[in-house]
Scaffold this motif. Structure first.
Motif, PDB file in Angstrom:
ATOM      1  N   GLN A 621       0.805  -1.215   0.000  1.00  0.00           N
ATOM      2  CA  GLN A 621       0.000   0.000   0.000  1.00  0.00           C
ATOM      3  C   GLN A 621       0.844   1.274   0.000  1.00  0.00           C
ATOM      4  O   GLN A 621       0.606   2.198  -0.774  1.00  0.00           O
ATOM      5  N   GLU A 625       0.882   4.044  -3.059  1.00  0.00           N
ATOM      6  CA  GLU A 625       0.489   5.441  -2.842  1.00  0.00           C
ATOM      7  C   GLU A 625       1.587   6.400  -3.299  1.00  0.00           C
ATOM      8  O   GLU A 625       1.304   7.455  -3.887  1.00  0.00           O
ATOM      9  N   GLU A 629       1.408   9.241  -6.203  1.00  0.00           N
ATOM     10  CA  GLU A 629       1.761  10.630  -5.880  1.00  0.00           C
ATOM     11  C   GLU A 629       2.764  11.197  -6.890  1.00  0.00           C
ATOM     12  O   GLU A 629       2.659  12.361  -7.304  1.00  0.00           O
TER      13      GLU A 629
END
Length: 693
Positions: A621, A625, A629
């Motif tokens: 995870q 992420e 980004e």
């Protein structure tokens, strides 16, 4: 935008050409089919380009990049050069920038027409060539070639005629110029639109060959582009269909496209020049030309339909059900003839009902403007997965892992395997139809080619005759009880026979599972296989401890149901993780040129460390992420099968084997970040943080 891009390439080519007198990676020469020719003859000239290993030049439509080879002739009066005849090219990766071209060597063939009034003597033929040669970089090349041709009273072949003849065999054929038609699949509000390309000729339908691969290489056009990606909907010669995506640059949507249909079969690769007229969705009813009605054609089509249905009984995908029907005959051999006849008719009714439902479905597709074809339901993911699960249960039931009673949720499978009543006979017919549909028996393709070009009533009639052919052997045996006496008498051997029938049914499971791979990703196919194994375990628990057990049957039933439901839910909803794109150097360069960082995972299925790194430090995870980004591009270099390009890249980074994870900063001047063989999440996060600056 496309015009500007072409101007850019042309300008860049001119600048580079000025800076480079000639490229050393491609050698060119001019060969002729004749050393002496008569006035009025046509002589074939071959421009032989020989590239160094791993270098390539381009086809007449280079694709998303590149530039086609240009030839400028300097010919004496009385000789006229025709159009370049381009041999069949290769489609070259990467997928993001697909091009069409030639590796190692190619001979571009040009016909030279000699005037009838040419005087005897020697003539000097010259040509100037420009090309673009590419490997890891692209370099413009140019060269001049010449050859001498003697004009005389007779034609004499040259020593290079064999070279030209061998490359003539690699030219696309012209035998299928009008054999295809295109249909827009749906309206669109943007500049891309899917196009269905289908053959409209039923010739050779009795030799319905399945090709290994099919693709369409388009000619270049300034107003639109037929993109390189292809989705093959049917690879059979009598029903060839593929989906391409057309991108429009200006003007209206094209009414016709041209190019080469490329087919591979039995180790052979050939192409056919085609011009494909395009119609809007709904304006054509089928890929085959609609034939006028005639009684001889109808009777012939129905005869082929019945014969094709009859032969379906011995096709590999129906053989397991044939065995089950014989098993049913044996069980009924001691019963009254009237009961056997009724069951025979009910079985035939199940087949007829199933074929009429299928015919209605195909008619609905036809009327909606889609391409209707035999076995279209096998392109449906849910149908294939459902059939795989059903036939797996039937196999396990035959092996005796569990028994199915009337009150069970698996009643249909029980009816098929050991129930002899009307419900079993009807369902037997339904399953026989479901398994028969993917097969194409001899004579059946001829009947279907006829039916798909006819009105709905003829389609229904044709499918009814196929159903009667499939049901005929069962009806004959049940209505002639004397024939049943030739079957063995019931006895203990039947239990062994029942188990033996499980093996051909298990082969059908393998075949259906192979079909399911066309609809599933690599990860999904693994988990679907695990689900089938779990289903087998649950069936064994159910049969051993619920049906044949005497204690804690409720607990066993709960465990069995939890196994199936839990694994089914996990397999269906399992997170697929990162979306990887195929690695190539061009993909890396493209992403960095656009200002994005890139993470490349050099991995292999057999590399345990690679899989551990993926699950513990990459596809987690926090890393996902961070990648979102940074708008980072993730590329996968799969080294499961030997790949020399990946091997050289590993060596370039000082590794001789996987695992290797490299992070390329968005700053193109920054050096790539090479991660250690064993990863931790923070190592990956730190590298991505540096790459995003």
């Amino acid at each position: 935008m496309r015009t500007l891009l072409k101007l850019f390439w042309a300008s860049a080519f001119a600048i580079l050409l000025t800076a480079s007198a000639n490229a050393a990676h491609t050698q060119v020469r001019l060969v002729l089919s004749a050393e002496t020719a008569r006035p009025g003859d046509t002589v074939l000239a071959g421009l032989h380009l020989k590239m160094e290993p791993e270098w390539h030049t381009y086809w007449k439509n280079p694709g998303a990049a590149g530039m086609a080879t240009e030839i400028k002739w300097q010919l004496p009066p009385g000789i006229t050069a025709g159009e370049i005849q381009w041999p069949l090219p290769k489609k070259m990766p990467p997928e993001e920038v697909t091009t069409y071209g030639y590796e190692n060597e190619v001979v571009l063939i040009v016909p030279l027409k000699l005037a009838a009034d040419l005087k005897p003597g020697l003539l000097n033929l010259k040509a100037d060539l420009k090309w673009l040669e590419c490997k890891e970089q692209c370099i413009p090349g140019k060269g001049s070639v010449e050859a001498t041709l003697s004009i005389g009273s007779e034609t004499k072949a040259s020593s290079d005629v064999a070279v030209i003849e061998s490359w003539k065999d690699k030219l696309p054929r012209h035998d299928a110029a009008s054999a295809f038609r295109g249909t827009w699949e749906k309206p669109t509000s943007d500049d891309t639109r899917p196009l269905i390309i289908a053959n409209q000729s039923s010739s050779g339908a009795d030799k319905n060959i399945k090709y290994d691969s099919v693709d369409f290489y388009p000619d270049a056009n300034d107003q639109f582009e037929v993109q390189a990606s292809v989705e093959v909907l049917s690879a059979f010669s009598a029903d060839l269909r593929l989906r391409k995506v057309v991108k429009k640059f200006s003007g209206d949507w094209p009414k016709e496209i041209s190019g080469v249909m490329v087919i591979e079969a039995n180790g052979q690769r050939f192409g056919s020049e085609v011009k494909i007229p395009i119609t809007d969705k709904g304006s054509v009813s089928s890929p085959h030309s609609s034939a006028p009605f005639s009684w001889p054609a109808l009777l012939s089509g129905l005869a082929f339909a019945f014969l094709g249905g009859l032969i379906l009984n011995i096709m590999p995908c129906v053989l397991p059900v044939i065995a089950l029907k014989i098993f049913s005959f044996v069980k009924q051999s001691g019963e009254e003839p009237g009961r056997a006849r009724r069951l025979g008719l009910i079985y035939a009714l199940g087949i007829l009902f199933s074929f009429l439902v299928l015919a209605g479905f195909l008619i609905a597709l036809q009327q909606a403007g889609h391409v209707a074809s035999w076995g279209v339901q096998m392109q449906n993911k849910n149908f294939v997965l459902g059939m795989t699960i059903l036939v797996t249960l039937v196999s396990l039931n035959l092996f005796g892992l569990f028994e199915v009673t009337l009150g069970s949720a698996m009643n249909a499978a029980s009816n098929l395997s050991n129930k002899s009543g009307p419900g079993g006979a009807f369902f037997n017919g339904v399953l026989a139809t479901a398994l028969a549909i993917p097969c194409t028996a001899p004579f059946l393709t001829t009947a279907l080619a006829f039916a798909f070009g006819q009105p709905p009533l003829i389609i229904l009639l044709t499918f009814s005759f196929i159903a009667l052919g499939l049901a005929a052997p069962y009806i004959v045996l049940t209505w002639n009880p004397k024939l049943l006496k030739f079957l063995p008498k019931p006895g203990a051997w039947m239990n062994y026979f029942k188990i033996a029938l499980g093996f051909p049914m298990l082969m059908t499971v393998i075949w259906l599972y192979k079909l399911s791979l066309n609809h599933l990703t690599k990860s999904q196919s693994l988990w679907f296989g695990i689900f089938l194994v779990t289903l087998g375990l649950a069936a064994w628990i159910w049969g051993e401890f619920v049906q044949r057990g005497s204690r804690r049957r409720g607990l066993a039933a709960m465990i069995s149901l939890i196994l199936v439901a839990g694994m089914g839910a996990y397999a269906a909803t399992r997170h697929e993780g990162l979306k990887w794109e195929r690695w190539s150097q061009a993909a890396v360069d493209k992403a960095r040129a656009e200002g994005w960082p890139v993470m490349v995972d050099f991995t292999a299925d057999w590399c345990v460390t690679c899989q551990v790194n993926l699950r513990t430090s990459i596809d987690i995870q926090r890393v996902r992420e961070k990648l979102v980004e940074l708008h980072a591009v993730t590329l996968l270099a799969d080294f499961t099968v030997q790949d020399e390009t990946i091997g050289r890249e590993l060596h370039r980074f000082g590794r001789d084997a996987v695992p290797l994870v490299v992070v390329f900063p968005k700053n193109t001047n920054a050096e790539p970040i090479i991660l250690p063989p064993v990863l931790k999440p923070q190592i990956v996060l730190d590298a991505l943080e540096r790459a995003g600056k």
